[in-house]
Design an enzyme around this catalytic site. Structure first.
Site, PDB file in Angstrom:
ATOM      1  CE  LYS A  24      -3.935  -1.445   2.320  1.00  0.00           C
ATOM      2  NZ  LYS A  24      -4.733  -1.699   3.147  1.00  0.00           N
ATOM      3  CE  LYS A  66     -13.448   1.978  -1.724  1.00  0.00           C
ATOM      4  NZ  LYS A  66     -12.230   1.770  -1.245  1.00  0.00           N
ATOM      5  CE  LYS A  95     -15.281  -5.142  -3.053  1.00  0.00           C
ATOM      6  NZ  LYS A  95     -16.696  -5.420  -2.825  1.00  0.00           N
ATOM      7  CG  ASP A  96      -9.337  -3.539   1.631  1.00  0.00           C
ATOM      8  OD1 ASP A  96      -9.609  -3.760   0.847  1.00  0.00           O
ATOM      9  OD2 ASP A  96      -8.242  -3.513   2.840  1.00  0.00           O
ATOM     10  CE  LYS A  97      -8.851   6.783   4.050  1.00  0.00           C
ATOM     11  NZ  LYS A  97      -8.728   7.361   5.504  1.00  0.00           N
TER      12      LYS A  97
END
Length: 221
Positions: A24, A66, A95-97
């Protein structure tokens, strides 16, 4: 007063050498594609208009892509841009940020606005919508087959052959174990107030009052 030591950690099932790197570092290092019940994959890298499955109806359905924003914040922004109540949106899950993600979303009560051209797709740096169509049923929690992840790990300190061997050994060990336990922890609920396991246990004991008290009254330093 509770502390982080009260958190229940899932068992470790892989004892092989671990890969150590960075995930990430950018949103595109962690891509999540929602897989619909019919097996269709929503690719966040693709802007191609797709035909979402389902019979024609009154619910607006679309693909939400997004980047580096939470699902809740993305829907909140959409509700302001389209001037609709946020509770009228339906999703299969969050969903993951810190990621680039794609998922199916439904919205109630906007058919006439769409037909008049008053509600159009969004194309912003953090959120995009495409494949707008109308379907009979709303999107509900759990209405998906699963998620596909494409993860980039940076700054690995291993040779390629060693990386492949570590991955192979890990997969073999997970297979012998019988799979990965569906554990919930910091990854899903965060580190700020890790008390969901406490609240959940009280709910299982049918003690709603104690669950609410734990949820709103537990203090962390």
């Amino acid at each position: 007063m509770f502390g982080a030591e009260t958190v229940i950690y899932p068992p470790r099932i892989v004892d092989v050498n671990q890969l150590r790197g960075i995930i990430k570092q950018t949103p595109r290092d962690f891509m999540v594609s929602e897989i619909l019940p019919n097996g269709q994959i929503l690719d966040p890298k693709s802007e191609q208009i797709i035909n979402l499955p389902g019979r024609s109806g009154l619910f607006l359905h679309f693909v939400l892509v997004k980047k580096d924003i939470s699902t809740e914040s993305a829907l909140s922004l959409l509700s302001k841009l389209w001037s609709v109540p946020i509770n009228d949106f339906g999703i299969a899950g969050t969903k993951d940020k810190r990621a680039l993600t794609a998922q199916r979303v439904s919205l109630w009560g906007v058919r006439k606005r769409v037909e008049k051209g008053d509600l159009k797709p969004i194309d912003l740096p953090k959120i995009k919508t495409h494949s707008l169509c109308f379907r009979m049923r709303e999107q509900r929690l759990g209405n998906l087959w699963g998620n596909k992840f494409e993860i980039t790990i940076r700054n690995l300190k291993h040779e390629e052959s060693e990386i492949r061997e570590i991955i192979r050994a890990g997969i073999d060990e997970i297979s012998r174990f019988g799979g990965v336990p569906n554990a919930f922890g910091y990854q899903r609920f965060g580190k700020t107030r890790p008390i969901t396991h406490i609240v959940g246990r009280k709910l299982l004991d049918n003690n709603v009052k104690a669950a609410v008290k734990s949820y709103i009254g537990t203090v962390f330093e």
